[in-house]
Enzyme design. Structure first.
Site, PDB file in Angstrom:
ATOM      1  N   ASP A 118       0.814  -1.220   0.000  1.00 33.69           N
ATOM      2  CA  ASP A 118       0.000   0.000   0.000  1.00 33.69           C
ATOM      3  C   ASP A 118       0.848   1.269   0.000  1.00 33.69           C
ATOM      4  OD1 ASP A 118      -2.254  -1.698   0.295  1.00 33.69           O
ATOM      5  OD2 ASP A 118      -1.928  -1.742   2.463  1.00 33.69           O
ATOM      6  N   LYS A 146       2.101   2.331  -5.030  1.00 33.75           N
ATOM      7  CA  LYS A 146       2.784   1.871  -6.257  1.00 33.75           C
ATOM      8  C   LYS A 146       1.945   2.155  -7.498  1.00 33.75           C
ATOM      9  CE  LYS A 146       3.067  -2.278  -4.525  1.00 33.75           C
ATOM     10  NZ  LYS A 146       2.719  -2.025  -3.113  1.00 33.75           N
ATOM     11  N   GLY A 151      -4.203  -4.118  -4.610  1.00 35.96           N
ATOM     12  CA  GLY A 151      -5.197  -3.129  -5.029  1.00 35.96           C
ATOM     13  C   GLY A 151      -4.457  -1.862  -5.400  1.00 35.96           C
ATOM     14  N   HIS A 152      -4.173  -1.690  -6.681  1.00 37.34           N
ATOM     15  CA  HIS A 152      -3.367  -0.545  -7.118  1.00 37.34           C
ATOM     16  C   HIS A 152      -4.295   0.576  -7.599  1.00 37.34           C
ATOM     17  CE1 HIS A 152       0.315  -3.385  -7.672  1.00 37.34           C
ATOM     18  NE2 HIS A 152      -0.060  -3.218  -6.430  1.00 37.34           N
ATOM     19  N   GLN A 192       2.280  -5.810  -3.246  1.00 42.61           N
ATOM     20  CA  GLN A 192       2.579  -5.873  -1.815  1.00 42.61           C
ATOM     21  C   GLN A 192       3.909  -5.150  -1.530  1.00 42.61           C
ATOM     22  OE1 GLN A 192       1.642  -9.281  -3.214  1.00 42.61           O
ATOM     23  NE2 GLN A 192      -0.396  -8.437  -2.974  1.00 42.61           N
TER      24      GLN A 192
HETATM   25  P1  IMP Z   1      -2.688 -12.702   1.649  1.00 38.83           P
HETATM   26  O1  IMP Z   1      -1.702 -12.181   0.644  1.00 38.83           O
HETATM   27  O2  IMP Z   1      -4.113 -12.388   1.297  1.00 38.83           O
HETATM   28  O3  IMP Z   1      -2.480 -14.154   1.955  1.00 38.83           O
HETATM   29  O4  IMP Z   1      -2.438 -11.918   3.032  1.00 38.83           O
HETATM   30  C1  IMP Z   1      -1.243 -12.092   3.793  1.00 38.83           C
HETATM   31  C2  IMP Z   1      -0.834 -10.782   4.441  1.00 38.83           C
HETATM   32  O5  IMP Z   1      -0.417  -9.865   3.440  1.00 38.83           O
HETATM   33  C3  IMP Z   1      -1.946 -10.071   5.211  1.00 38.83           C
HETATM   34  O6  IMP Z   1      -1.371  -9.395   6.311  1.00 38.83           O
HETATM   35  C4  IMP Z   1      -2.478  -9.061   4.210  1.00 38.83           C
HETATM   36  O7  IMP Z   1      -3.092  -7.966   4.840  1.00 38.83           O
HETATM   37  C5  IMP Z   1      -1.189  -8.675   3.519  1.00 38.83           C
HETATM   38  N1  IMP Z   1      -1.403  -8.192   2.151  1.00 38.83           N
HETATM   39  C6  IMP Z   1      -1.636  -8.940   1.046  1.00 38.83           C
HETATM   40  N2  IMP Z   1      -1.768  -8.170  -0.032  1.00 38.83           N
HETATM   41  C7  IMP Z   1      -1.598  -6.909   0.384  1.00 38.83           C
HETATM   42  C8  IMP Z   1      -1.570  -5.649  -0.283  1.00 38.83           C
HETATM   43  O8  IMP Z   1      -1.725  -5.535  -1.503  1.00 38.83           O
HETATM   44  N3  IMP Z   1      -1.336  -4.564   0.504  1.00 38.83           N
HETATM   45  C9  IMP Z   1      -1.116  -4.655   1.841  1.00 38.83           C
HETATM   46  N4  IMP Z   1      -1.121  -5.815   2.491  1.00 38.83           N
HETATM   47  C10 IMP Z   1      -1.354  -6.918   1.781  1.00 38.83           C
END
Ligand code: IMP
Length: 436
Positions: free
Chosen positions: A18, A21, A45-46, A229
């Site tokens: 977040d 990017k 989520g870009h 991420q």
């Molecule tokens: P997952 O990727 O859905 O398995 O989540 C694993 C961890 O990564 C959690 O703490 C999510 O909140 C975090 N996470 C996954 N994708 C994002 C992102 O795009 N932005 C921020 N945190 C993310």
């Protein structure tokens, strides 16, 4: 902007995701011919704003918002076909011509409905140890990939093979569900029908994306690789187990697309002017609830994918120094500087102490990171709007002082500063050359 000889540029999040990017990729994509995603999936989520329109892209690279860019979804991604086509169709309905310029790797793995189901059941099962996933089925899909039980885009081209692969993977998923005490049933036949409906469209877009990108680079095209991420969520180097299930650091741009490491010319690290995290796990500079809420409100810090409130804290230099090392960062892009406009003073963590002793290196172990005490430096705030600044010289002296301190503490030049959500709200610092 692609500087000097830079043809292949990677953009990575250098905190916990977040970082903004989407906005930076959107600015850079103007000068690129290709924009490629290489890991993650619909957990990302870009957000990009063009005029009064807002776009939140989850799986399709942000370059799609320019009419002439080729967009790639790499083999390192896990693709949810349902939401992929929703995203694509929404773009079409908003007037974007996407035909013929979305290229999906035949080797990318598919997120199926039971991956999302398992994500939810596993999180419930973890109880107090829950990771706080996005619920998008990311972990289970990567798990199947590594176990060699996953379904790849290429499997959609052959109904017999798809059925065979599904039998294997659904049997595994059913056993997992049972092991977790769930009596939910997976209907393999229904899944086959669902996938068969998407198959022709997805297969038509699929190819060996590594070869396409290789050829593009040989021709002299400019290629932008869009990370998802952030480094602290990297499955190896992040705050394990509170991480996502892919490598989010720059090295993954090669394996996630089928490029060799020497193809990468430079790496731009995106950081917020402060720190946020969504989901569980340590966050050393996290603010106490009242102050956290103030920063959350000012920054609109709610997840672009899940809407969850993000945890907030001051800028953490040890984290970004660590990210600089992990990614081999060439320069930084600092986003959301304007969010700090109202603060009478701003703080940044310059280092950590552990049991009263200064730490010289970022702790590799989560158990240590949870115990560190950040050492803060307080700088004067600027208390005026930076939203209209388009050159560094337009910024108040205190804001420039803050950026200079970030640069000193991280050892990196700041190439871009974002001062708002709109495309035009960007400062490009020409004196920092990315490929240097
Ligand atoms: P997952 O990727 O859905 O398995 O989540 C694993 C961890 O990564 C959690 O703490 C999510 O909140 C975090 N996470 C996954 N994708 C994002 C992102 O795009 N932005 C921020 N945190 C993310």
């Amino acid at each position: 902007m692609f500087d000097g000889d830079v043809r292949c540029l990677v953009v990575v999040g250098s905190q916990w995701g977040d970082e903004g990017k989407g906005k930076i990729v959107d600015v850079l994509a103007r000068d690129a011919d290709w924009v490629a995603r290489y890991q993650g999936g619909a957990n990302a989520g870009h957000t990009v704003e063009i005029g009064d329109d807002q776009f939140i892209l989850h799986q399709i690279p942000s370059g799609v918002l320019y009419p002439d860019k080729q967009c790639v979804l790499g083999n390192g991604m896990v693709i949810d076909p349902v939401t992929f086509f929703e995203e694509l169709d929404e773009l079409k309905s908003r007037g974007f011509d996407v035909e013929g310029r979305i290229h999906v790797s035949t080797k990318a793995h598919l997120v199926l409905s039971y991956h999302k189901l398992l994500d939810r059941v596993e999180e419930e099962h973890r109880g107090r140890g829950a990771i706080g996933t996005t619920g998008r089925g990311i972990g289970g899909t990567y798990e199947d990939k590594v176990s060699r039980a996953g379904i790849r885009v290429a499997d959609l081209a052959d109904a017999g093979r798809l059925r065979e692969r599904l039998e294997l993977s659904t049997a595994r998923a059913q056993a997992k569900l049972r092991g977790l005490g769930s009596d939910l049933q997976i209907d393999a036949e229904q899944l086959f029908d669902e996938l068969s409906a998407y198959a022709p469209r997805l297969v038509e877009m699929s190819c060996d994306v590594g070869r396409s990108l290789h050829r593009a680079l040989e021709r002299g095209d400019r290629v932008l690789l869009e990370g998802a991420q952030g480094s602290m969520l990297d499955v190896d180097h992040g705050t394990y187990p509170f991480v996502t299930s892919s490598n989010t650091t720059a090295g993954a741009a090669t394996t996630g697309l089928g490029l060799g490491p020497t193809a990468l010319d430079a790496v731009l690290g995106v950081v917020k002017a402060y720190t946020t995290r969504v989901g569980n796990g340590p966050l050393p500079t996290e603010l106490p609830p009242d102050e956290a809420e103030q920063l959350r409100k000012l920054g609109g810090e709610y997840g672009a994918t899940t809407g969850r409130p993000r945890r907030t804290g001051w800028f953490d230099a040890p984290v970004v120094r660590y990210a600089a090392r992990l990614n081999g960062l060439s320069a930084l892009a600092v986003s959301k500087l304007d969010v700090l406009d109202k603060f009478p003073e701003v703080k940044l963590a310059v280092g950590y102490k552990l049991d009263g002793e200064p730490l010289t290196e970022f702790p590799a172990e989560l158990s240590l990171l949870s115990k560190v005490e950040p050492e803060y430096e307080t700088l004067p705030g600027w208390q005026e709007s930076t939203a209209e600044a388009r050159r560094l010289e337009d910024l108040p002296a205190a804001a420039r002082g803050y950026l200079d301190r970030i640069s000193e503490l991280t050892g990196l030049g700041i190439r871009y500063v974002s001062v708002g959500t709109r495309r035009a709200q960007i400062i490009s610092n020409q004196s920092v050359v990315i490929g240097d």
